[in-house]
Design a protein around this motif. Structure first.
Motif: not given
Length: 113
Positions: A91-96, A100-103, A107-113
């Motif tokens: 469960a900890v690995q899935r949350i990690e 990671r994918t959310l980060e 990061d991808a959305s903040s670079k576009k702006k």
């Protein structure tokens, strides 16, 4: 009854022998000094020794049974605990991975702006 049928002469000789005589409890010197052959005396298990032996036997048997019962319960609880640890680790690995994918998306959305 039997004395009625005896002849008077015989009756006189029989009567004195029917009187009660006292016995003397004396032993001759030969019998007193004679050594008896040693007989192997088998000592019976008395109630006290038998009770202690039974108590100790019962205590050891119940202790051994309790030991194996506790050992079995320990193994079962240990297996359940390791299963829960592996489930928590997964469960900890899935949350990690999810964080990671959310980060990465952030990061991808903040670079576009």
């Amino acid at each position: 009854m039997a004395s009625r049928f005896l002849l008077p002469a015989v009756r006189r000789t029989v009567q004195p022998s029917l009187t009660r005589q006292t016995r003397s409890f004396q032993t001759s010197g030969i019998l007193r000094d004679a050594a008896a052959a040693p007989v192997a005396v088998k000592k019976p298990v008395g109630a006290f020794r038998g009770g202690i032996f039974g108590f100790l036997l019962g205590s050891v048997a119940s202790g051994a049974g309790m030991y194996y019962y506790v050992l079995d319960e320990y193994k079962v609880s240990n297996e359940l605990l390791t299963t829960d640890i592996y489930a928590l680790q997964a469960a900890v690995q899935r949350i990690e991975n999810y964080v990671r994918t959310l980060e990465e998306k952030f990061d991808a959305s903040s670079k576009k702006k």
